[in-house]
Design a protein around this motif. Structure first.
Motif, PDB file in Angstrom:
ATOM      1  N   SER A  27       0.863  -1.183   0.000  1.00 19.02           N
ATOM      2  CA  SER A  27       0.000   0.000   0.000  1.00 19.02           C
ATOM      3  C   SER A  27       0.892   1.224   0.000  1.00 19.02           C
ATOM      4  O   SER A  27       1.867   1.287   0.749  1.00 19.02           O
ATOM      5  CB  SER A  27      -0.875  -0.003   1.248  1.00 19.02           C
ATOM      6  N   GLN A 616       0.842  -4.267  -5.218  1.00 19.88           N
ATOM      7  CA  GLN A 616      -0.121  -3.277  -4.755  1.00 19.88           C
ATOM      8  C   GLN A 616      -1.352  -4.058  -4.293  1.00 19.88           C
ATOM      9  O   GLN A 616      -2.028  -4.680  -5.103  1.00 19.88           O
ATOM     10  CB  GLN A 616      -0.486  -2.346  -5.931  1.00 19.88           C
ATOM     11  N   ASP A 617      -1.632  -4.077  -2.969  1.00 21.53           N
ATOM     12  CA  ASP A 617      -2.818  -4.817  -2.497  1.00 21.53           C
ATOM     13  C   ASP A 617      -4.049  -3.937  -2.705  1.00 21.53           C
ATOM     14  O   ASP A 617      -4.051  -2.765  -2.325  1.00 21.53           O
ATOM     15  CB  ASP A 617      -2.683  -5.139  -1.007  1.00 21.53           C
ATOM     16  N   ALA A 619      -7.208  -2.065  -2.039  1.00 19.61           N
ATOM     17  CA  ALA A 619      -7.951  -1.641  -0.845  1.00 19.61           C
ATOM     18  C   ALA A 619      -9.406  -1.489  -1.268  1.00 19.61           C
ATOM     19  O   ALA A 619      -9.719  -1.437  -2.456  1.00 19.61           O
ATOM     20  CB  ALA A 619      -7.399  -0.316  -0.354  1.00 19.61           C
ATOM     21  N   ASP A 622     -10.762   0.839  -4.189  1.00 16.70           N
ATOM     22  CA  ASP A 622      -9.688   1.268  -5.102  1.00 16.70           C
ATOM     23  C   ASP A 622      -9.871   0.613  -6.455  1.00 16.70           C
ATOM     24  O   ASP A 622     -10.129  -0.572  -6.532  1.00 16.70           O
ATOM     25  CB  ASP A 622      -8.314   0.833  -4.562  1.00 16.70           C
TER      26      ASP A 622
END
Length: 1632
Positions: A27, A616-617, A619, A622
């Protein structure tokens, strides 16, 4: 914080350093948190695994946190706060590392501790799932005996393996998997083993990914290049193949070794996914090299951008790689790769080239070719990059010329590109020798050679490859390669080759091959990256996805100056030195996590920015970019509130930063220093590559000197640039550590920087003075106009009107400005410390040091500009001859301020003072006076010169008149300073550490300098190099004439004076005369050795260049026509006085008087046939009266007219005594006419008259005292006496002291001449035995000791005298001179020596009594008694000891006789030859009898016969057969007479023998008794017989001739008489 609490050693409290923050990966908007439960200890290093981490604090303690399943205590498996590793208590840990599930630590002593999961042996423990506590790992080198423990520097851990870097820079590995790089198939490896593949290379750092390993290795220095192997060292295939086509040659170097590739699953796996060579991050252009897999299907990625998201392996079975590597598949890419011919052809071709058949290859581990999808042999892989020179290539071409008709896979195509590649492989690249380095290209996409890829990438980046110079420069940049063109590149256009040949003469290698002090102190930038292990994700960077069992060099990173490696789970990062972006911000530290990367980047305010790139996790809410699930460009994370981040560490889901608070600006200043240094390096690199390199390639750069100067500027610039790069790198690692100001390199090794800057400044000012920038203007104008923006950008000059040349000028002087920045930052750092602390002092000093150098170099620039201005106005003709790069103008008299005294009315005199010469210019001529040999002094006003300066040079003296006193002072000061500077030889550097240099008021009058004479008739054109005093050579120096004549030695007032060596060529013989010796006022004078070109050698005295005094002349070698030797006296170059001439060819020796080089006067001649003549000589001939003896004792006395020619009245006596008187004529030995009377006297005369002629011998010879006068005179002269005995004693001692010290000084330069004992002798001779009061025995002994020492060294006048006498004595009586007739002469000569030396000794020691006087004893002797009367032995004799009567023989024979003994004893032996033979025959006969029989025969009384004998403590009875047992000790004692030299020593031996006899008899009788001579004589006779002394007669006669007369009637005299009687008795003994 309160400053009082701070110790001066550290600028800030530890609480504000090494603060730990944890961030979540995946993140970009995350906020960092403090580590839960962590106190405030300063953390130096942190390491993260998958679920755990460890911290290293500044006091060397280790803490673990996270999930720790290996802990025994369940509570500690996931602790709430970091736990201290107690097992390491008491150990000071210096570095830590973590793998996915295990940890390691290295202590100060180099011991490794491991703990954590051990399923794969990664903790180096066998058969154990977990290692709960840190456990020491024993690493020992089996190659050393005894086994030595290996000390470790650094540790790296992967998922199942661990690597350790030892202090000797070797890698040790343990664990499981191919990533170990070990030659083994048995896993796990639990005992650390060395990675042999990199043995012998200097490994700088290791890093581990999950299943791959990386090593940063220093390039091999160019001189260590190993010979090129011709064949692969694993599969024995040829490494380089060549095919000769009709119109071109194909060179293939891409041998791919099957053994370098792991092929276990290669058939099944899909290799379609492309493997990328290391690519460069777009955002951080050209600084972080990332090599990682980018997943696409069957084609190459369009751009090599970083694709961080996908790290999983692809195994898409649909497109199998079986689809025909062998076919003609075109690779779907912009590049055209030549397709393969069929397998059969390749196989045949390889069989031709290889010693091994394919079958053998198969046995070596490769599968047979036809059934193999990957043809390794056909896609060759270099195992060791060749560093072949042209000649080697040519031989290779010859050897491969037969293999034609086959097209090889990697054919080099297309003009310059091809040439570049070939050069790439055949340049001597220091980085690329050694073990397996190459690209294994496999599969359709893998067929690219990474070199080619590199070449193409470079050409895509817009670098021209049309000019060979560019290529050359590129390559030299890439690892300081040297270019060596292959011999047969007919494929390249001839025009290109011509151009190559032309420009090559002035290319400059811009990467310094310099590795001196800097490389030892700073990190090296000449590095290469080696990788091994699993490569499915492309993480190895070899351009494919194959695993590697052995370390392999990543070619793409060659010459990229990689300074740090970081491995993520499945990707790798390489950080290079030049980490700048657009001249502004650059990356200086990186970290790699499981699937993301982190970068620390410089920012405007020097506070590091943290960038994140990778996973990139998602969220909630998003929306991700459509195409991928990772960041495309690195994202800046907000961390500025944390302070100054100094280190970052990445794990799986989180990463840690270590930050410092900026207290008092200390940390900020350190970051400022590091950031500005890195930016400065980037700027210098840009100037080097974008300005300097193109400039060097321009045509028509003017004269050779200008080009040379520009090259010098370029190479010094490169050197400086490299140093700055190294320093930037070292500062980056400095920020990772404790950050102690005192360990800054710029402080500890300031001289390194100061020297490099000064060197660079010197070269650039030299270039400026020679008008370099003006000369560049024309050829460089196009280049400069094209790049105007670039120039202005680099030089930071935005003024539009500035001239291009000025910009260039500014650019080249840019480095000098950096010194001010150093000074400023160091001053900033100093303010963070107490004024009294040592740190403050050191920083303050260094700061002023850099500042003063900056100012000094500024002055140098001004001086150069002033000089340039002067040359522009100076008349052109003279400019050419006077203008030199290092010459600077100091002042000149164009304003008529200085004029020449007594100059003509219309003459123009212009004086110009440079830093190395004073120039006197007149109209069109000028004269240059070098400053090193110029002396200046002001004239006093009384001398009439109101404002005069007197100038002295070796050949001129003139006076300069100045217009005003101020001018006079100005010029005097300027000239004095310039002379002083010229003599110091340094470019007047300010001394480091002190503020300004202290000027001497005036230069020294005595100095060392070099000068060539141009006027002096004797010295014209000669060059003198040595010491001077006021314009004249004075002291040690070397003078060389153009015709080869040379003098090297001492000078005085301009003339040769003292000890020196002289050589002069003899043109007729074309050899040189050579003289070594003493000089006086320009002439040879004193002792010397002159070797003539003709082969003659003269050793002796000279005077006024002539032989004068005693000397030895050797003529010819033994093989030449007339070898001869003369030793004797010379007068004015001619033989005169007494001398000995040995004519070796005629076998004659003359001993007598000379005059004007001929024999004149009395003399003796002996020949090798035993003839002996003594008498008169005239003009080299026997004329007048003489005596001639032949070997058989025939004697002629009478007149001679020529050599051996009898003429006139005489007497001829036969051996039996008959004689003839009358007139004789004829040559001896060839019939003589006689008119005379024959007598037979023995009929009526008594026998006693017979030897009368023998008694006459010696009457006509030169008397002993007349011999060798010159030798003694020379000694007296050395003592300061004109004639013997005339002079002052104190003066003599002074002269001795001077002689000793000068000789010592002379020999100090060449100590091998003097042995250790001689040096000690010289030291002891410095004490003179002086005496006060009555003369005593002790004083006599002192003098005796002094004489022994003095005669031991030829440096003492007495020693020299003795040495010369020994030489002349041996010369006289050896060889032909060993004639028995000469015995009496020889004895007389020794006695004469004694007398004359004694005179010298008495002169030096006036208190010494005269010959024969007795010295009173200080203590009375014990009561005397006769040892003959009692059996009691006592060594005291009744007569006085020899020491108590002063005699010349007692004092001097011990010194002299041992040296003269061999020739003298030889004469005695010859003289007594006949009687000794008789004696010896008797001795041998009588000795056949046993002891009892012999005692009886000799009439020894029975009571003296020994009854028992004691041998080795046992008593044995004397039997009738016993032999050689009685009186054994006395016999042994008497035998020692042959080992002594002087008569007194021999007499002592005889005396001791008598005492031994008495002892033996006493033991037998058990009662006192008195000897009577009748009793004693037979016993002594027995002892003499048994002693078997061969030359007893010679011994007896020698004692008789040379013993002191006063001894003859004493006890020793009687004993000697007894011995003599025995000798004669034995000759008369007749055995019945």
């Amino acid at each position: 914080m309160d400053s009082k609490k701070r110790s001066s050693a550290e600028a800030e409290g530890s609480k504000e350093r090494g603060l730990v923050h944890v961030w979540q990966a995946g993140s970009c908007s995350v906020t960092p948190e403090r580590l839960p439960g962590w106190g405030g200890k300063t953390v130096l290093q942190a390491a993260l695994g998958m679920k755990h981490g460890i911290l290293l604090t500044e006091d060397g303690e280790v803490y673990s946190f996270g999930t720790l399943p290996w802990r025994r205590d369940p509570a500690e498996v996931s602790p709430s706060s970091p736990v201290l590793e107690n097992a390491l208590a008491g150990q000071y840990v210096v570095t830590v590392a973590t793998g996915s599930f295990h940890s390691g630590a290295v202590t100060e002593s180099g011991t490794v501790y491991m703990w954590g999961e051990n399923s794969a042996g990664q903790c180096a423990v066998a058969n154990q799932q977990y290692v709960a506590e840190p456990n020491p790992v024993s690493i020992s080198d089996s190659e050393t005996s005894p086994l030595l423990a290996v000390r470790i520097l650094q540790l790296a851990c992967g998922e199942e393996h661990t690597l350790a870097l030892s202090i000797s820079r070797e890698i040790w590995a343990w664990g499981t998997g191919c990533q170990l790089g070990l030659i083994t198939t048995t896993f796990p490896v639990t005992r650390p083993q060395k990675v042999e593949h990199l043995a012998g290379r200097v490994v700088l750092q290791v890093a581990c990914g999950a299943f791959h390993s990386l090593a940063l290795v220093q390039c091999l220095p160019s001189q260590d290049l190993k010979p090129v192997p011709e064949r692969c060292n694993q599969c024995s295939q040829l490494l380089i193949t060549m095919t000769d086509k009709e119109d071109h040659v194909i060179i293939s170097d891409s041998h791919c070794c099957p053994l370098g590739v792991m092929l276990s699953e290669s058939q099944a796996e899909n290799h379609a996914s492309t493997a990328v060579t290391p690519s460069t991050l777009e955002t951080f252009d050209s600084q972080v090299e990332v090599f990682e897999n980018t997943q696409t299907e069957n084609d190459l990625p369009a751009a090599t951008e970083l694709n961080v998201g996908n790290v999983q392996t692809t195994s898409d079975g649909a497109s199998s790689s079986q689809q025909g590597v062998m076919g003609t598949t075109e690779v779907s890419s912009a590049r055209n790769i030549p397709s393969y011919p069929d397998t059969q052809t390749i196989t045949e071709y390889l069989q031709k080239l290889s010693d091994h058949s394919i079958r053998e290859d198969a046995e070596n581990g490769a599968k047979p070719v036809p059934c193999q999808p990957l043809v390794e042999e056909a896609i060759p892989n270099l195992h060791s990059l060749p560093t072949t020179s042209t000649s080697a290539l040519n031989s290779l071409v010859v050897s491969c010329a037969s293999a034609v008709g086959v097209r090889v896979a990697a054919t080099y195509e297309a003009g310059a590109l091809s040439l570049k590649k070939v050069m790439n492989f055949y340049s001597t690249a220091p980085c690329e020798t050694g073990a397996q380095a190459g690209s294994s290209s496999v599969g359709p996409e893998g067929l690219k050679d990474s070199r080619e890829e590199q070449v193409k990438q470079e050409s895509m980046q817009g670098k021209k490859s049309s000019s060979l110079v560019d290529i050359r420069e590129e390559e030299s940049e890439g690892g300081s390669r040297r270019l060596s063109l292959p011999g047969l590149l007919s494929q390249v256009s001839p025009r290109l080759l011509r151009k190559a040949a032309r420009v090559k003469t002035r290319t400059v290698v811009l990467t310094p091959t310099y590795s001196g002090e800097a490389d030892a102190l700073l990190p090296s930038l000449r590095t290469e990256v080696w990788t091994w292990g699993k490569g499915k994700e492309g993480q190895l960077g070899h351009g494919d996805v194959l695993p590697r069992l052995q370390p392999l060099c990543v070619k793409f990173l060659d010459g990229k100056e990689v300074i740090y490696l970081e491995a993520g789970g499945y990707h790798s990062l390489a950080l290079t030195a030049k980490s700048q972006v657009n001249g502004e911000n650059g990356v200086w530290s990186v970290a790699a996590g499981q699937d993301y990367s982190l970068f620390l980047v410089d920012t405007e305010d020097f506070q590091p920015g943290l960038y994140y790139s990778g996973r990139q996790d998602p969220a909630e809410g998003d929306s991700l970019p459509d195409d991928q699930s990772g960041t495309k460009t690195p994202v800046l994370l907000s961390g500025s509130k944390l302070g100054y981040i100094s280190r970052v560490t990445a794990g799986k889901d989180s990463f840690l930063t270590l930050a410092d608070k900026n207290i008092m600006g200390y940390i900020a200043s350190l970051h400022e220093l590091a950031t500005t240094e890195r930016r400065f390096y980037s700027k210098l690199s840009d100037i080097k590559s974008q300005i300097l390199r193109p400039l060097l390639t321009l045509e028509n750069l003017g004269s050779a000197t200008t080009v040379q100067l520009l090259q010098e500027v370029a190479s010094r610039f490169s050197k400086l640039c490299y140093l700055i790069g190294q320093h930037g790198t070292s500062l980056s690692s400095f920020l990772h550590g404790i950050k102690e100001a005192r360990s800054l390199v710029i402080l500890k090794h300031a001289s390194l920087f100061l020297d490099s800057y000064t060197e660079y400044c010197t070269s650039i000012t030299n270039f400026l003075v020679m008008g370099g920038f003006q000369l560049l203007a024309k050829p460089a104008i196009d280049f400069l106009n094209k790049n105007q923006e670039l120039l202005q950008d680099l030089s930071e000059m935005n003024d539009e009107n500035t001239q291009l040349m000025e910009i260039l000028n500014t650019l080249f002087f840019l480095p000098i400005r950096r010194l001010h920045n150093y000074a400023k930052v160091l001053l900033k750092l100093a303010t963070c410390f107490e004024v009294t602390s040592p740190e403050y002092q050191k920083l303050q000093d260094s700061s002023s040091c850099y500042e003063s150098l900056a100012l000094h170099l500024g002055r140098k620039r001004k001086e150069a500009e002033y000089t340039l201005g002067f040359w522009k106005t100076f008349p052109g003709k003279m400019t050419d001859s006077l203008r030199k790069p290092e010459r600077r103008l100091l002042c000149e008299s164009s304003n008529r301020a200085l004029s020449l005294q007594h100059a003509g009315r219309f003459s123009v005199n212009w004086f110009i003072l440079f830093n190395d010469a004073l120039v006197h210019a007149q109209f069109s001529t000028h004269h240059v006076f070098p400053l090193a040999t110029l002396w200046v002094e002001p004239l006093s006003e009384e001398a009439g010169g109101v404002n005069g300066l007197k100038i002295t040079t070796p050949e001129e003296q003139f006076t300069l008149i100045s217009s005003t006193p101020q001018e006079k002072t100005k010029w005097l000061r300027a000239i004095s300073q310039a002379v002083d500077q010229a003599l110091r030889g340094t470019s007047d550097l300010p001394p480091y550490g002190s503020g300004s240099s202290i000027q001497r008021q005036e230069p020294p009058v005595s100095r060392s300098a070099k000068y060539t004479f141009y006027k002096d008739p004797r010295l014209k054109d000669a060059t003198y190099n040595g010491r001077w005093l006021s314009g004249k050579p004075h002291g040690r120096g070397v003078l060389k004439w153009p015709d080869g004549k040379m003098y090297s030695g001492m000078f005085r007032n301009g003339l040769e004076d003292g000890y020196g060596e002289y050589r002069i060529l003899n043109k007729a013989l074309n050899k040189e005369d050579h003289y070594v010796g003493h000089w006086k006022e320009g002439k040879m004078c004193g002792q010397g050795i002159y070797s003539y070109a003709s082969g003659e050698v003269f050793e002796g005295c000279f005077q006024d260049n002539m032989r004068h005094g005693h000397g030895l002349l050797r003529s010819g070698k033994l093989t030449s026509s007339s070898p001869s030797m003369f030793i004797g006296q010379w007068v004015m170059d001619k033989k005169a006085g007494y001398g000995v001439f040995d004519d070796i060819t005629r076998g004659e020796k003359y001993m007598g008087m000379w005059q004007d080089d001929v024999c004149q006067g009395n003399g003796v001649v002996v020949t090798q046939f035993g003839l002996y003549y003594e008498g008169n000589f005239n003009l080299n001939k026997m004329m007048g009266n003489g005596v001639l003896l032949s070997e058989d004792d025939t004697i002629y006395e009478g007149e001679f007219s020529d050599d051996w020619t009898l003429s006139g009245k005489g007497t001829l006596t036969m051996p039996n005594g008959d004689y003839i008187e009358g007139f004789f004529s004829g040559e001896w030995g060839s019939g003589i006419k006689i008119t005379g009377t024959y007598f037979k006297p023995s009929l009526y005369e008594s026998d006693k008259d017979r030897p009368k002629v023998f008694r006459k011998l010696g009457n006509l010879a030169v008397s002993a005292d007349e011999k060798w006068k010159a030798v003694f005179d020379e000694c007296w002269r050395q003592l300061g006496c004109e004639s013997p005995g005339q002079g002052e004693v104190w003066k003599a001692w002074d002269n001795i002291a001077v002689a000793l010290t000068t000789s010592r000084r002379q020999h100090r330069d060449s100590p091998e001449i003097l042995s250790r004992s001689q040096t000690q002798t010289l030291e002891s001779l410095e004490f003179i035995p002086h005496h006060v009061g009555a003369f005593s025995v002790e004083k006599y002994d002192d003098i005796k000791k002094y004489l022994i020492k003095a005669c031991d060294t030829p440096l003492h006048p007495l020693g020299r005298l003795v040495e010369t006498l020994v030489a002349v004595y041996r010369m006289t009586y050896v060889g032909v001179g060993a004639n028995r007739r000469l015995l009496q002469e020889a004895v007389k000569e020794i006695k004469s020596y004694l007398k004359r030396i004694f005179q010298l000794v008495r002169f030096l020691f006036p208190e010494l009594p005269e010959e024969g006087s007795t010295i009173p004893l200080s203590a009375p002797l014990p009561t005397e008694r006769k040892s003959f009367c009692t059996g009691k032995s006592d060594s005291r004799s009744e007569s006085p000891e020899p020491g108590y009567v002063v005699t010349s023989s007692g004092l001097l024979l011990p010194v002299l006789l041992p040296r003269l003994y061999p020739p003298l004893f030889m004469l005695y032996a010859l003289d007594n030859d006949r009687e000794e033979d008789i004696y010896w025959e008797c001795v041998l006969r009588l000795n056949k009898q046993p002891d009892i029989a012999l005692l009886g025969f000799l009439g020894v009384q029975r009571k003296f016969w020994p009854v028992t004998l004691s041998t080795l403590g046992e008593s044995k009875k004397v039997l009738p057969t016993t032999k050689d047992a009685c009186f054994a000790s006395a016999i042994e004692c008497l035998q020692q007479i042959s080992t002594t030299f002087t008569p007194s020593d021999k007499l002592k031996v005889i005396q001791q023998t008598f005492e031994e006899i008495s002892q033996s008899v006493l033991a037998t009788l058990q009662e006192d008794f008195l000897w009577s001579m009748d009793d004693l004589f037979p016993v002594f006779l027995y002892v003499v017989l048994r002693a078997r002394i061969r030359n007893l007669g010679s011994e007896v006669h020698l004692i008789e001739d040379l013993m002191d007369p006063y001894l003859q009637h004493g006890e020793q005299g009687i004993m000697f008489t007894t011995l003599k009687a025995c000798y004669y008795q034995i000759q008369r003994e007749k055995l019945n």
